[in-house]
Design a protein around this motif. Structure first.
Motif, PDB file in Angstrom:
ATOM      1  N   MET A 152      -1.283  24.378  39.675  1.00 58.26           N
ATOM      2  CA  MET A 152      -0.721  23.544  38.617  1.00 58.26           C
ATOM      3  C   MET A 152       0.576  24.112  37.661  1.00 58.26           C
ATOM      4  N   GLU A 153       0.172  25.286  37.178  1.00 60.22           N
ATOM      5  CA  GLU A 153       1.056  26.020  36.464  1.00 60.22           C
ATOM      6  C   GLU A 153       2.391  26.563  36.800  1.00 60.22           C
ATOM      7  N   HIS A 154       2.171  26.475  38.303  1.00 60.80           N
ATOM      8  CA  HIS A 154       3.496  26.998  38.924  1.00 60.80           C
ATOM      9  C   HIS A 154       4.736  25.982  38.941  1.00 60.80           C
ATOM     10  N   THR A 155       4.388  24.582  38.675  1.00 57.78           N
ATOM     11  CA  THR A 155       5.581  23.816  38.359  1.00 57.78           C
ATOM     12  C   THR A 155       6.102  24.081  37.067  1.00 57.78           C
ATOM     13  N   PRO A 156       7.405  24.372  37.036  1.00 56.79           N
ATOM     14  CA  PRO A 156       8.144  24.464  35.619  1.00 56.79           C
ATOM     15  C   PRO A 156       7.999  23.323  34.954  1.00 56.79           C
ATOM     16  N   ARG A 157       7.828  23.454  33.620  1.00 54.32           N
ATOM     17  CA  ARG A 157       7.645  22.419  32.598  1.00 54.32           C
ATOM     18  C   ARG A 157       8.925  21.482  32.813  1.00 54.32           C
ATOM     19  N   ALA A 158       9.905  21.822  32.885  1.00 50.77           N
ATOM     20  CA  ALA A 158      11.110  21.289  32.838  1.00 50.77           C
ATOM     21  C   ALA A 158      11.226  20.184  34.157  1.00 50.77           C
ATOM     22  N   ASN A 159      10.421  20.536  35.030  1.00 50.80           N
ATOM     23  CA  ASN A 159      10.158  19.715  36.294  1.00 50.80           C
ATOM     24  C   ASN A 159       9.254  18.719  36.156  1.00 50.80           C
ATOM     25  N   ARG A 160       8.361  18.452  35.036  1.00 50.15           N
ATOM     26  CA  ARG A 160       7.352  17.847  35.100  1.00 50.15           C
ATOM     27  C   ARG A 160       7.804  16.420  34.255  1.00 50.15           C
ATOM     28  N   ILE A 161       7.079  15.336  34.657  1.00 51.92           N
ATOM     29  CA  ILE A 161       7.197  14.101  33.709  1.00 51.92           C
ATOM     30  C   ILE A 161       6.711  14.682  32.502  1.00 51.92           C
ATOM     31  N   HIS A 162       7.448  13.953  31.452  1.00 52.94           N
ATOM     32  CA  HIS A 162       6.865  14.183  30.127  1.00 52.94           C
ATOM     33  C   HIS A 162       6.328  13.046  29.413  1.00 52.94           C
ATOM     34  N   ILE A 163       5.094  13.015  29.089  1.00 55.00           N
ATOM     35  CA  ILE A 163       4.458  11.793  28.576  1.00 55.00           C
ATOM     36  C   ILE A 163       4.049  12.128  27.171  1.00 55.00           C
ATOM     37  N   GLY A 164       4.907  11.398  26.296  1.00 56.04           N
ATOM     38  CA  GLY A 164       4.735  11.322  24.777  1.00 56.04           C
ATOM     39  C   GLY A 164       3.785  10.483  24.360  1.00 56.04           C
ATOM     40  N   ILE A 165       2.924  11.056  23.442  1.00 58.82           N
ATOM     41  CA  ILE A 165       1.735  10.150  22.906  1.00 58.82           C
ATOM     42  C   ILE A 165       2.149   9.808  21.270  1.00 58.82           C
ATOM     43  N   TYR A 166       2.268   8.676  20.969  1.00 62.03           N
ATOM     44  CA  TYR A 166       2.853   8.291  19.513  1.00 62.03           C
ATOM     45  C   TYR A 166       2.040   7.263  19.093  1.00 62.03           C
ATOM     46  N   GLY A 167       1.771   7.332  17.749  1.00 60.85           N
ATOM     47  CA  GLY A 167       0.959   6.391  16.819  1.00 60.85           C
ATOM     48  C   GLY A 167       1.022   6.988  15.422  1.00 60.85           C
ATOM     49  N   ARG A 168       0.379   5.960  14.762  1.00 62.46           N
ATOM     50  CA  ARG A 168      -0.011   6.382  13.462  1.00 62.46           C
ATOM     51  C   ARG A 168      -1.009   7.605  13.280  1.00 62.46           C
ATOM     52  N   CYS A 169      -0.990   7.989  11.834  1.00 63.35           N
ATOM     53  CA  CYS A 169      -2.153   9.207  11.752  1.00 63.35           C
ATOM     54  C   CYS A 169      -3.472   8.611  11.932  1.00 63.35           C
ATOM     55  N   ASN A 170      -4.200   9.324  12.588  1.00 66.69           N
ATOM     56  CA  ASN A 170      -5.788   9.021  12.740  1.00 66.69           C
ATOM     57  C   ASN A 170      -5.606   7.703  13.540  1.00 66.69           C
TER      58      ASN A 170
END
Length: 410
Positions: free
Chosen positions: A1-19
């Motif tokens: 898994m870690e052999h795939t460069p981060r730049a080549n991964r799908i980036h999934i952002g998690i957003y929302g209010r505090c808590n």
């Protein structure tokens, strides 16, 4: 898994209010304590990255961000980091845990403007008294069908993973490094200087990724340094179809490249792989409009200790000032430090961005375009300044006969 460069991964952002349970959701999705969980608002400061394999999608990176409504002394700085995380987000998870939806709707709109798919999550579903009614209200207010989950009990996590995978597949864009320039049976020569900038004992990431793609295409790869290029060419029975060089050696390699062979650089290839090659080519025309009263921004994707002859900090500024004059103002930024206000600049020159995902580079291009500031990249800049841009090929050109000229305007 870690052999795939981060730049080549799908980036999934998690957003929302505090808590709202963002960090707990990251831990539930990754199956480990990847993020610190606390009832205290503002626990998440810098965006936290966690890489994993997601069923149905493959290698991904989750980005846990600070809350939309973060307050306090460091609140503005944390929110700024959240906005910057949005620049590299391929899929956005908006986490809601009840109450008003005004901020969530605002961010859903922001992602919609960038054509970034949004998955709406109603977290803490185990605490809902009337889940059906609240989910219907949330659907009406946001225009998105929410997925009810509980990071604490695991309720709905499998359904959420399936929804993320579906959104990720729609967001993924398969881009080839070399495009249609070469194919099975072609000989490709890679010219790679081994100087102070080349890490001892290994190749830099663009070189490794390019070699791997060429091998997957069935090409024969011949590697050499600029000093060994003539002898490597002499050892071949016919000229290579394509020569790929490090941008810093463009001029010397161009002189040695047979007229039958196409010529490009790793940086030019990555301008296509990570961004919009035609926008970068058009941006290079701004070089000819620069004067000693102009200001140029040079942007590096990674942060590193500059080498003696660093390409972005030394070689390109030297070439520019030789052409324009010593009065030319040049600013240099690295990593995430990219100005919001680009209006002071007459040109932006970006590195090949091997450490960024494609979304991140396109976000910067979009910001520059919106402020009407031209943007190009290292390889195209050097080719332009050394007078060989008309010979350089790039991947979205049609597969051409060897020796054909580049007719693109730059």
């Amino acid at each position: 898994m870690e052999h795939t460069p981060r730049a080549n991964r799908i980036h999934i952002g998690i957003y929302g209010r505090c808590n709202s349970g963002k960090s707990s959701l990251v831990n539930a999705l990754t199956g480990q304590q990847a993020a610190v969980v606390s009832d205290v608002a503002g626990t998440t400061t810098d965006a936290v990255n966690k890489s994993m394999e997601l069923p149905g999608l493959g290698a991904v990176t989750f980005i846990d961000t600070a809350g939309f409504d973060d307050t306090g002394e460091l609140g503005p700085q944390r929110l700024d980091r959240t906005r910057k995380a949005a620049d590299r987000t391929d899929v956005a998870l908006i986490v809601h845990a009840g109450g008003a939806t005004d901020i969530e709707r605002e961010w859903i709109g922001r992602f919609g403007e960038r054509n970034i798919p949004v998955v709406l999550v109603r977290n803490k579903a185990d605490l809902l008294a009337d889940g059906t009614a609240e989910l219907a209200t949330l659907r009406t207010e946001t225009g998105i069908d929410p997925i009810a989950v509980s990071a604490r009990t695991g309720q709905g996590i499998e359904r959420l993973i399936a929804a993320i995978a579906e959104a990720g597949r729609s967001a993924a864009e398969e881009v080839s490094i070399t495009g249609g320039l070469v194919g099975t049976g072609d000989v490709v020569m890679l010219v790679m200087p081994q100087d102070a900038q080349a890490p001892k004992g290994r190749l830099i990431l663009p070189q490794v990724q390019t070699i791997r793609e060429l091998l997957d295409k069935g090409c024969t790869v011949v590697s050499c340094t600029p000093a060994g290029m003539r002898s490597s060419l002499a050892a071949l029975s016919a000229p290579p179809r394509l020569v790929i060089t490090d941008s810093q050696a463009f001029a010397a390699v161009s002189d040695m490249t047979p007229p039958e062979s196409m010529l490009t650089s790793f940086s030019v290839l990555f301008a296509h792989y990570k961004g919009d090659i035609r926008a970068f080519m058009e941006g290079a025309a701004a070089i000819d409009r620069l004067t000693e009263r102009s200001r140029v921004l040079i942007a590096e994707a990674c942060t590193h200790a500059p080498a003696t002859e660093d390409i972005g900090r030394v070689k390109i500024p030297r070439l520019l000032r030789k052409r324009i004059g010593e009065g030319l103002a040049i600013d240099i930024v690295a990593g995430a430090d990219f100005p919001d206000d680009l209006s002071p600049y007459d040109l932006i020159i970006h590195c090949g961005a091997c450490m960024f995902n494609r979304r991140h580079v396109l976000s910067r291009l979009g910001r520059a375009s919106a402020q009407q500031v031209p943007m190009t990249n290292y390889g195209i800049t050097i080719a332009h300044l050394t007078g060989i841009l008309d010979r350089v090929v790039y991947p979205d050109m049609e597969r051409r006969a060897p020796g054909a000229q580049n007719t693109a305007t730059a």
